[in-house]
Design a protein around this motif. Sequence first.
Motif, PDB file in Angstrom:
ATOM      1  N   PRO A 103      22.507  55.089  89.974  1.00  0.00           N
ATOM      2  CA  PRO A 103      21.095  54.738  90.130  1.00  0.00           C
ATOM      3  C   PRO A 103      20.795  54.074  91.475  1.00  0.00           C
ATOM      4  O   PRO A 103      19.686  54.178  91.976  1.00  0.00           O
ATOM      5  N   PHE A 104      21.785  53.424  92.075  1.00  0.00           N
ATOM      6  CA  PHE A 104      21.553  52.773  93.362  1.00  0.00           C
ATOM      7  C   PHE A 104      21.285  53.805  94.449  1.00  0.00           C
ATOM      8  O   PHE A 104      20.395  53.626  95.279  1.00  0.00           O
ATOM      9  N   GLN A 105      22.053  54.889  94.464  1.00  0.00           N
ATOM     10  CA  GLN A 105      21.865  55.919  95.497  1.00  0.00           C
ATOM     11  C   GLN A 105      20.511  56.606  95.329  1.00  0.00           C
ATOM     12  O   GLN A 105      19.822  56.882  96.315  1.00  0.00           O
ATOM     13  N   ALA A 106      20.112  56.870  94.087  1.00  0.00           N
ATOM     14  CA  ALA A 106      18.790  57.468  93.834  1.00  0.00           C
ATOM     15  C   ALA A 106      17.689  56.509  94.292  1.00  0.00           C
ATOM     16  O   ALA A 106      16.701  56.924  94.902  1.00  0.00           O
ATOM     17  N   PHE A 107      17.862  55.210  94.017  1.00  0.00           N
ATOM     18  CA  PHE A 107      16.915  54.188  94.450  1.00  0.00           C
ATOM     19  C   PHE A 107      16.835  54.165  95.979  1.00  0.00           C
ATOM     20  O   PHE A 107      15.752  54.140  96.562  1.00  0.00           O
ATOM     21  N   ALA A 108      18.004  54.187  96.647  1.00  0.00           N
ATOM     22  CA  ALA A 108      18.053  54.137  98.117  1.00  0.00           C
ATOM     23  C   ALA A 108      17.382  55.362  98.731  1.00  0.00           C
ATOM     24  O   ALA A 108      16.779  55.267  99.802  1.00  0.00           O
ATOM     25  N   ASP A 109      17.445  56.507  98.058  1.00  0.00           N
ATOM     26  CA  ASP A 109      16.806  57.731  98.560  1.00  0.00           C
ATOM     27  C   ASP A 109      15.286  57.595  98.626  1.00  0.00           C
ATOM     28  O   ASP A 109      14.643  58.191  99.476  1.00  0.00           O
ATOM     29  N   ARG A 110      14.717  56.824  97.703  1.00  0.00           N
ATOM     30  CA  ARG A 110      13.252  56.750  97.610  1.00  0.00           C
ATOM     31  C   ARG A 110      12.664  55.410  98.055  1.00  0.00           C
ATOM     32  O   ARG A 110      11.470  55.175  97.897  1.00  0.00           O
ATOM     33  N   LEU A 124      19.834  33.208  88.152  1.00  0.00           N
ATOM     34  CA  LEU A 124      19.762  32.215  89.216  1.00  0.00           C
ATOM     35  C   LEU A 124      21.176  31.790  89.578  1.00  0.00           C
ATOM     36  O   LEU A 124      21.999  31.557  88.688  1.00  0.00           O
ATOM     37  N   VAL A 125      21.472  31.741  90.872  1.00  0.00           N
ATOM     38  CA  VAL A 125      22.767  31.287  91.370  1.00  0.00           C
ATOM     39  C   VAL A 125      22.484  30.235  92.439  1.00  0.00           C
ATOM     40  O   VAL A 125      21.369  30.163  92.952  1.00  0.00           O
ATOM     41  N   PRO A 126      23.454  29.404  92.810  1.00  0.00           N
ATOM     42  CA  PRO A 126      23.178  28.330  93.774  1.00  0.00           C
ATOM     43  C   PRO A 126      22.590  28.805  95.101  1.00  0.00           C
ATOM     44  O   PRO A 126      21.826  28.089  95.730  1.00  0.00           O
ATOM     45  N   PHE A 127      22.909  30.033  95.520  1.00  0.00           N
ATOM     46  CA  PHE A 127      22.457  30.526  96.824  1.00  0.00           C
ATOM     47  C   PHE A 127      21.246  31.454  96.752  1.00  0.00           C
ATOM     48  O   PHE A 127      20.812  31.989  97.762  1.00  0.00           O
ATOM     49  N   GLY A 128      20.656  31.623  95.559  1.00  0.00           N
ATOM     50  CA  GLY A 128      19.476  32.478  95.434  1.00  0.00           C
ATOM     51  C   GLY A 128      19.275  33.006  94.027  1.00  0.00           C
ATOM     52  O   GLY A 128      19.739  32.401  93.060  1.00  0.00           O
ATOM     53  N   VAL A 129      18.596  34.153  93.934  1.00  0.00           N
ATOM     54  CA  VAL A 129      18.339  34.765  92.631  1.00  0.00           C
ATOM     55  C   VAL A 129      18.550  36.275  92.725  1.00  0.00           C
ATOM     56  O   VAL A 129      18.391  36.878  93.785  1.00  0.00           O
ATOM     57  N   PHE A 130      18.882  36.865  91.579  1.00  0.00           N
ATOM     58  CA  PHE A 130      18.976  38.315  91.478  1.00  0.00           C
ATOM     59  C   PHE A 130      17.727  38.820  90.777  1.00  0.00           C
ATOM     60  O   PHE A 130      17.267  38.241  89.789  1.00  0.00           O
ATOM     61  N   VAL A 131      17.177  39.895  91.342  1.00  0.00           N
ATOM     62  CA  VAL A 131      15.951  40.493  90.812  1.00  0.00           C
ATOM     63  C   VAL A 131      16.232  41.958  90.491  1.00  0.00           C
ATOM     64  O   VAL A 131      16.700  42.709  91.355  1.00  0.00           O
ATOM     65  N   GLN A 132      15.950  42.349  89.244  1.00  0.00           N
ATOM     66  CA  GLN A 132      16.090  43.756  88.859  1.00  0.00           C
ATOM     67  C   GLN A 132      14.808  44.473  89.258  1.00  0.00           C
ATOM     68  O   GLN A 132      13.722  44.119  88.794  1.00  0.00           O
ATOM     69  N   VAL A 133      14.941  45.482  90.144  1.00  0.00           N
ATOM     70  CA  VAL A 133      13.776  46.203  90.652  1.00  0.00           C
ATOM     71  C   VAL A 133      13.588  47.557  89.977  1.00  0.00           C
ATOM     72  O   VAL A 133      12.505  48.143  90.049  1.00  0.00           O
ATOM     73  N   THR A 134      14.637  48.054  89.339  1.00  0.00           N
ATOM     74  CA  THR A 134      14.562  49.268  88.527  1.00  0.00           C
ATOM     75  C   THR A 134      15.801  49.274  87.639  1.00  0.00           C
ATOM     76  O   THR A 134      16.724  48.490  87.843  1.00  0.00           O
TER      77      THR A 134
END
Length: 190
Positions: A103-110, A124-134
């Motif tokens: 799914p990452f490669q398909a995401f990167a294509d578009r 949440l992690v000490p250095f930032g956050v992870f966000v699910q975009v798809t």
Amino acid sequence: MMGGPSKNPELWAFLESLHCGEILSGTVAAIERFGVFVALDDGPDHPVFPGVGFITIPELSWRRIEAAFDVVQVGQRVSAEFLQFDTWNLEARLSLRATQPDPFQAFADRTAVGQKLHGRVTKLVPFGVFVQVTDGVEGLVHLRELTPTPVESPSDAVQAGDEVTVVVTEIDREQRRLVLSRRQSPSDHR
């Protein structure tokens, strides 16, 4: 080690005959917290384990999963790519995810750098956050990119589950890494 070629000659010969990238089929024989045993259609039985094939948790899916039961069930038929011959455990290391589109490669294509996306904060992690975009794709918003003004902790700006708008700042196809920013999107609602 479970023994070399002399102790299990039939199993050793079978595993040595496999080639990286080959697709093997079988039935999920057991699910453990560390992975899944697969009884392969071809080849001998394993002297100790419920199957000669083994899939680690990360090799089950491109998505982040909590447990193997989220992807497979005992008795389910699977086809997986052969990764390597584990000579210590005398098993075929397999990948189910290698047989599925990334799914990452398909995401990167578009998707382009500078593009605005909407997503959900997953961790949440000490250095930032992870966000699910798809589905199957998460990116990191570094702490310094979380708000226009500096914050000491990610929880000062967002919480897990928050819907946010982010801007793509880097897409690394090789490392499957997505870097995001929120600094250009001050109108987010919490």
